[in-house]
Motif scaffolding. Structure first.
Motif, PDB file in Angstrom:
ATOM      1  N   LYS A 157       0.863   0.620   6.344  1.00 36.60           N
ATOM      2  CA  LYS A 157       0.061  -0.599   6.268  1.00 36.60           C
ATOM      3  C   LYS A 157      -1.426  -0.261   6.338  1.00 36.60           C
ATOM      4  CE  LYS A 157       3.447  -3.737   8.351  1.00 36.60           C
ATOM      5  NZ  LYS A 157       3.697  -4.695   9.474  1.00 36.60           N
ATOM      6  N   TYR A 158      -2.208  -0.990   5.535  1.00 34.25           N
ATOM      7  CA  TYR A 158      -3.661  -0.851   5.553  1.00 34.25           C
ATOM      8  C   TYR A 158      -4.294  -2.240   5.529  1.00 34.25           C
ATOM      9  CZ  TYR A 158      -3.037   4.082   4.364  1.00 34.25           C
ATOM     10  OH  TYR A 158      -2.674   5.397   4.385  1.00 34.25           O
ATOM     11  N   LYS A 159      -5.501  -2.322   6.028  1.00 30.50           N
ATOM     12  CA  LYS A 159      -6.233  -3.576   5.947  1.00 30.50           C
ATOM     13  C   LYS A 159      -7.712  -3.288   5.722  1.00 30.50           C
ATOM     14  CE  LYS A 159      -6.517  -4.040  11.005  1.00 30.50           C
ATOM     15  NZ  LYS A 159      -6.218  -4.938  12.168  1.00 30.50           N
ATOM     16  N   PHE A 160      -8.347  -4.163   4.964  1.00 29.73           N
ATOM     17  CA  PHE A 160      -9.772  -4.035   4.695  1.00 29.73           C
ATOM     18  C   PHE A 160     -10.316  -5.402   4.280  1.00 29.73           C
ATOM     19  CE2 PHE A 160      -7.447  -2.881   0.826  1.00 29.73           C
ATOM     20  CZ  PHE A 160      -8.001  -3.732  -0.108  1.00 29.73           C
ATOM     21  N   LYS A 161     -11.622  -5.487   4.144  1.00 28.34           N
ATOM     22  CA  LYS A 161     -12.265  -6.711   3.687  1.00 28.34           C
ATOM     23  C   LYS A 161     -12.904  -6.472   2.322  1.00 28.34           C
ATOM     24  CE  LYS A 161     -13.363  -8.593   8.273  1.00 28.34           C
ATOM     25  NZ  LYS A 161     -14.465  -9.051   9.167  1.00 28.34           N
TER      26      LYS A 161
ATOM     27  N   LYS B  16     -13.299  -6.590  -6.045  1.00 28.99           N
ATOM     28  CA  LYS B  16     -14.127  -6.196  -4.895  1.00 28.99           C
ATOM     29  C   LYS B  16     -13.393  -5.257  -3.939  1.00 28.99           C
ATOM     30  CE  LYS B  16     -16.859 -10.482  -4.959  1.00 28.99           C
ATOM     31  NZ  LYS B  16     -16.146 -11.132  -6.079  1.00 28.99           N
ATOM     32  N   SER B  17     -12.171  -4.866  -4.279  1.00 22.71           N
ATOM     33  CA  SER B  17     -11.444  -3.919  -3.430  1.00 22.71           C
ATOM     34  C   SER B  17     -11.765  -2.477  -3.800  1.00 22.71           C
ATOM     35  CB  SER B  17      -9.940  -4.139  -3.557  1.00 22.71           C
ATOM     36  OG  SER B  17      -9.463  -3.691  -4.819  1.00 22.71           O
ATOM     37  N   GLY B  18     -12.071  -2.257  -5.086  1.00 25.21           N
ATOM     38  CA  GLY B  18     -12.360  -0.908  -5.555  1.00 25.21           C
ATOM     39  C   GLY B  18     -11.143  -0.133  -5.991  1.00 25.21           C
ATOM     40  N   MET B  19      -9.960  -0.757  -6.008  1.00 31.99           N
ATOM     41  CA  MET B  19      -8.769  -0.031  -6.460  1.00 31.99           C
ATOM     42  C   MET B  19      -8.264  -0.624  -7.772  1.00 31.99           C
ATOM     43  SD  MET B  19      -5.796  -1.210  -3.752  1.00 31.99           S
ATOM     44  CE  MET B  19      -5.381  -2.933  -3.438  1.00 31.99           C
TER      45      MET B  19
ATOM     46  N   LEU C 244      -9.623   4.829  -7.556  1.00 29.20           N
ATOM     47  CA  LEU C 244     -10.316   4.266  -6.397  1.00 29.20           C
ATOM     48  C   LEU C 244     -11.815   4.485  -6.564  1.00 29.20           C
ATOM     49  CD1 LEU C 244      -7.871   5.427  -3.610  1.00 29.20           C
ATOM     50  CD2 LEU C 244      -8.503   3.054  -4.033  1.00 29.20           C
ATOM     51  N   ARG C 245     -12.557   3.409  -6.521  1.00 33.59           N
ATOM     52  CA  ARG C 245     -13.998   3.500  -6.682  1.00 33.59           C
ATOM     53  C   ARG C 245     -14.625   4.175  -5.461  1.00 33.59           C
ATOM     54  NH1 ARG C 245     -15.191  -1.822  -7.393  1.00 33.59           N
ATOM     55  NH2 ARG C 245     -15.918  -2.086  -5.269  1.00 33.59           N
TER      56      ARG C 245
ATOM     57  N   GLU D  96     -12.135   3.589   1.628  1.00 29.86           N
ATOM     58  CA  GLU D  96     -12.533   3.821   3.018  1.00 29.86           C
ATOM     59  C   GLU D  96     -11.447   3.432   3.999  1.00 29.86           C
ATOM     60  OE1 GLU D  96     -16.204   1.712   3.386  1.00 29.86           O
ATOM     61  OE2 GLU D  96     -17.377   3.274   2.349  1.00 29.86           O
ATOM     62  N   ALA D  97     -10.546   2.527   3.592  1.00 28.96           N
ATOM     63  CA  ALA D  97      -9.434   2.141   4.471  1.00 28.96           C
ATOM     64  C   ALA D  97      -8.363   3.217   4.532  1.00 28.96           C
ATOM     65  CB  ALA D  97      -8.832   0.823   3.994  1.00 28.96           C
ATOM     66  N   GLY D  98      -8.332   4.133   3.540  1.00 28.08           N
ATOM     67  CA  GLY D  98      -7.349   5.216   3.556  1.00 28.08           C
ATOM     68  C   GLY D  98      -6.351   5.178   2.421  1.00 28.08           C
ATOM     69  N   LEU D  99      -6.441   4.205   1.535  1.00 24.85           N
ATOM     70  CA  LEU D  99      -5.530   4.153   0.393  1.00 24.85           C
ATOM     71  C   LEU D  99      -5.782   5.327  -0.540  1.00 24.85           C
ATOM     72  CD1 LEU D  99      -5.811   0.340  -0.088  1.00 24.85           C
ATOM     73  CD2 LEU D  99      -3.658   1.530   0.295  1.00 24.85           C
ATOM     74  N   GLN D 100      -4.737   5.734  -1.283  1.00 21.18           N
ATOM     75  CA  GLN D 100      -4.838   6.906  -2.142  1.00 21.18           C
ATOM     76  C   GLN D 100      -4.308   6.601  -3.539  1.00 21.18           C
ATOM     77  OE1 GLN D 100      -2.862  10.281  -0.366  1.00 21.18           O
ATOM     78  NE2 GLN D 100      -3.946  10.076   1.598  1.00 21.18           N
ATOM     79  N   VAL D 101      -4.854   7.330  -4.526  1.00 20.71           N
ATOM     80  CA  VAL D 101      -4.329   7.228  -5.885  1.00 20.71           C
ATOM     81  C   VAL D 101      -2.864   7.649  -5.870  1.00 20.71           C
ATOM     82  CG1 VAL D 101      -4.456   8.193  -8.217  1.00 20.71           C
ATOM     83  CG2 VAL D 101      -6.566   7.606  -6.990  1.00 20.71           C
ATOM     84  N   GLY D 102      -2.017   6.862  -6.509  1.00 16.25           N
ATOM     85  CA  GLY D 102      -0.579   7.130  -6.533  1.00 16.25           C
ATOM     86  C   GLY D 102       0.216   6.259  -5.583  1.00 16.25           C
ATOM     87  N   ASP D 103      -0.458   5.618  -4.620  1.00 17.72           N
ATOM     88  CA  ASP D 103       0.247   4.699  -3.715  1.00 17.72           C
ATOM     89  C   ASP D 103       0.861   3.550  -4.506  1.00 17.72           C
ATOM     90  OD1 ASP D 103      -0.478   6.191  -1.539  1.00 17.72           O
ATOM     91  OD2 ASP D 103      -2.060   4.832  -0.850  1.00 17.72           O
TER      92      ASP D 103
END
Length: 442
Positions: free
Chosen positions: A433-437, A324-327, A376-377, A384-391
């Motif tokens: 740091k990132y956070k999401f639900k 459910k995170s999409g990554m 990333l879906r 939407e939180a800002g994470l990127q492919v390659g992190d």
């Protein structure tokens, strides 16, 4: 001894030697079965075996009829015999893969041996299931093993048993099992089951049984066969085939009916036609039955009698989870991690630990796995939180990622909708740091 008798005996012995040299898996003399423990990774059975004396880990896959070796980034070389270059075709959006075909290889699985086995070697370094599964995987083996034995897979105990078909007696092992007929197309097992779709329509579908696919159910959308995608779906990365990545839509259907057993609201994927073009050329096939369903049963494959015996286990009613995170994460290689270990200093032979007068810490470096975002879906919480492919994922909810198996991290990301996720990543040497639900899509 007459010449006629001599030559008759001579040709009989040649026949026996020729039979022994055929590409067949056989139990050692006087053995009627071989049992071994396996790893269950993302619903997939991984067994240990040897090829020409080299210890390896292979996926046991009913969906392939060849033994395929890949991930040759190994410390020790593997000796292969009689090599020729070929092309391999499979699921995915890419082209055929360059590969090698090798014959007369010795394969050993406990007391099971094959002294003349054909192995296909994938040369493309991008085809690496180890990265996807987070464990060292060297290849896939399937069809030939299932053809030569009765194969009993107990997903709950993580134990698999290969039985000699001649000595095997099904009534002694699984008297309460339900028997499902198998059909074979190009040496691969198919089963005719019923589904109740999102329109409440019950229809029969022919599915390839794919123990090497971690999903529950794939259906091929087809207007002529009245198989359509429900309105409630999301686009996602479904997996990786021999010919590249597989994309499609994830949704649910009302029911999957297997004999007398009904599985409600199973997760169902509808792969894009471009990803499964080759598979869809088989007009009889409507999709795939995967390991997320199989692992809910004890399953016994009996190719010789064209039947599958099943009995539900304690996981039969488990919910169908999805990320459910999409990554999507893959193994990103090993990293050096500084670790500390407590050392108690005090009088020798003192049993009561509290009497030690001093505690010191020794520091050392050790290699640990790292996990990288590979996909990333669209419109997902992680994107939407800002994470990127390659992190590179360093921590999830305060726990170091390297202290967890990849499937454990995926389980965390598949929990209840609304669950808070805090992530620390490395991006080009910077820690962010990132956070999401977690967000449910179905």
């Amino acid at each position: 001894m007459s010449k006629r008798l001599f030559f008759g005996l001579f040709f009989f012995l040649l026949f026996i030697l020729n039979m022994q040299a055929q590409d067949r898996f056989l139990l050692s003399e006087y053995k009627q079965k071989q049992s071994l423990s396996f790893k269950l990774i993302n619903n997939i059975v991984v067994i240990p075996l040897e090829i020409n004396g080299k210890e390896l880990s292979f996926i046991l896959d009913t969906g392939v009829d060849k033994t395929i070796l890949f991930n040759l980034q190994l410390n020790d070389s593997i000796e292969l015999h009689n090599i020729e270059q070929i092309k391999l075709y499979g699921l995915g959006e890419g082209e055929a893969l360059d590969a090698l075909r090798s014959t007369k290889n010795r394969v050993t699985i406990g007391n099971i041996k094959n002294i003349d086995h054909m192995v296909y070697v994938v040369l493309d370094e991008t085809f690496d299931l180890s990265a996807k599964m987070g464990e060292n995987i060297n290849g896939i083996i399937g069809g030939e093993l299932f053809e030569d034995f009765i194969v009993d897979i107990n997903y709950r105990t993580k134990k698999i048993t290969f039985y000699d078909p001649i000595s095997y007696k099904s009534n002694n092992l699984c008297s309460k099992c339900e028997i499902i007929p198998l059909e074979f197309i190009k040496n691969k097992p198919y089963v005719n089951l019923k589904i109740k779709d999102h329109k409440e329509t019950v229809k029969q579908v022919k599915l390839l049984i794919d123990s090497g696919g971690s999903d529950a159910l794939w259906l091929f959308a087809n207007d002529e066969k009245d198989i359509s995608v429900p309105d409630n779906y999301f686009k996602d990365f479904l997996g990786k085939g021999l010919s590249g990545n597989i994309y499609g839509k994830r949704s649910r259907i009302k029911e999957l009916i297997i004999g007398d057993y009904i599985i409600e609201n199973p997760s169902t994927s509808f792969p894009d036609s471009s990803s499964v073009f080759t598979a869809m050329q088989n007009e009889q096939r409507n999709g795939t039955l995967g390991a997320e369903v199989l692992r809910r049963f004890r399953v016994i494959f009996d190719y010789s009698n064209q039947q599958l015996s099943i009995r539900p286990n304690k996981g039969f009613s488990d919910p169908f989870l999805y990320n459910k995170s999409g990554m999507e994460l893959v193994h990103g290689g090993d990293v050096l991690v500084k670790e500390s270990k407590a050392q108690f200093i005090g009088p020798e032979n003192i049993k009561n630990q509290s009497s030690f007068s001093e505690i010191s810490y020794a520091f050392g470096l050790s290699f640990k796995p790292s996990y990288q975002i590979s996909y990333l879906r669209p419109e997902s919480p992680a994107l939407e939180a800002g994470l990127q492919v390659g992190d590179i994922i360093l921590e999830i909810n305060g726990k170091p990622a390297y202290d967890q198996k990849l499937h454990e991290i995926i389980l965390t990301l598949s929990k209840q909708e609304g669950q808070k996720i805090n992530v620390l990543v490395d991006r080009g040497g910077r820690q962010i740091k990132y956070k999401f639900k977690l967000k449910g899509m179905l």
